[in-house]
Enzyme design. Structure first.
Site, short mmCIF file in Angstrom:
data_model
loop_
_atom_site.label_atom_id
_atom_site.label_comp_id
_atom_site.label_asym_id
_atom_site.label_seq_id
_atom_site.Cartn_x
_atom_site.Cartn_y
_atom_site.Cartn_z
N HIS A 169 -7.90 6.16 -8.92
CA HIS A 169 -6.75 5.33 -9.27
C HIS A 169 -6.55 5.39 -10.78
CE1 HIS A 169 -6.52 2.29 -5.66
NE2 HIS A 169 -5.65 3.27 -5.52
N CYS A 263 -9.43 -4.00 -10.97
CA CYS A 263 -9.21 -3.90 -9.52
C CYS A 263 -9.12 -5.28 -8.88
CB CYS A 263 -10.34 -3.11 -8.87
SG CYS A 263 -10.33 -1.35 -9.22
#
Length: 273
Positions: A169, A263
């Site tokens: 990511h 996150c």
């Protein structure tokens, strides 16, 4: 170089890791045979929430759902810019049900939620950065989703290609310091994407692989305070030299699932925030 930087109050959305576990493997960090200490994870997560609030930020929470162990990673559920919510369509089937409780939360708060047609994983790969949105692709979010994001928000989207599976990511390889600058790990990106970042951010803070592997780039900045993994020591020193204030927060238990501070943190950006 400023001696003092000004923080900006933020609104964050999180999800308690009551059901956190590593039950499958969808990135190189995940090993289902390695146990997760849920009590430790809960303590670390609460410390993050308490730290945000101690620095003047608002923290809201989505109720966790049994059977969704990665729901704690709230950043992946959406991206919010100027009060508009662009939802997620997760790459992994195991995570797709997470979109439902997050959408319900946003709707209960009065937001409309856009449903993407292409695979898109929220702030995991979509990073609002002042004048534009930095957008990652290569492992999860598709390039087609980048076009959807630009159409939805009317904000220029800069597509960046990730090439290292450990940085699957964008928010594991890059984070925004303020409206003008970022920190990132160059080798996580394709050669062309490295050139783009170098042109856009000639004064960016460049991290080592060691600090990136310690989740140092999965950090959250309010413009002055940088909430950062305590393992990213060299990066913290660089940030301090630039006038930022590193605030170490240990989320090591979540690294077993490939996650860290960012996150676990969805930022709700209202109009003119």
């Amino acid at each position: 170089m400023p001696d003092s930087r000004v923080p900006r109050r933020r609104r964050y959305l999180v999800c308690e890791p009551r059901h956190f576990a590593v039950q499958y493997a969808i990135n190189p960090w995940m090993h289902p045979d390695e146990p997760v200490d849920v009590i430790r994870a809960l303590d670390q997560w609460q410390a993050l929430v308490d730290t945000y609030r101690a620095h003047g930020h608002t923290v809201d929470s989505v109720k966790p759902v049994p059977g969704l162990p990665d729901m704690v990673f709230a950043a992946n559920a959406a991206v919010v810019v100027d009060g508009r919510v662009f939802g997620s369509l997760f790459h992994a089937p195991e995570r797709r049900p997470e979109s439902v409780p997050f959408e319900a939360w946003f709707k209960a708060e009065g937001y409309e939620v856009y449903h993407p047609e292409s695979v898109c994983e929220g702030e995991g790969d979509l990073v609002p950065a002042g004048r534009w949105i930095l957008a990652g692709t290569g492992f999860r979010t598709t390039r087609e989703a980048h076009s959807e994001v630009q159409e939805h928000f009317g904000t220029p989207v800069i597509s960046l290609t990730l090439v290292d599976p450990y940085f699957y990511h964008l928010d594991t390889a890059l984070f925004v310091l303020d409206d003008e600058n970022i920190a990132y790990y160059p080798e996580a990106f394709s050669p062309g994407s490295r050139e783009v970042l170098a042109r856009l951010y000639p004064d960016a803070v460049l991290a080592t692989r060691e600090d990136a592997m310690a989740f140092g780039l999965n950090s959250v900045s309010d413009g002055r305070h940088v909430f950062i993994s305590p393992g990213a020591t060299a990066l913290a020193e660089q940030l301090a030299d630039r006038g930022y204030v590193p605030v170490p927060v240990d989320l090591s238990e979540f690294q077993k699932a490939g996650g860290g501070i960012k996150c676990c943190t969805q930022e709700i950006r209202e109009i003119h925030s």
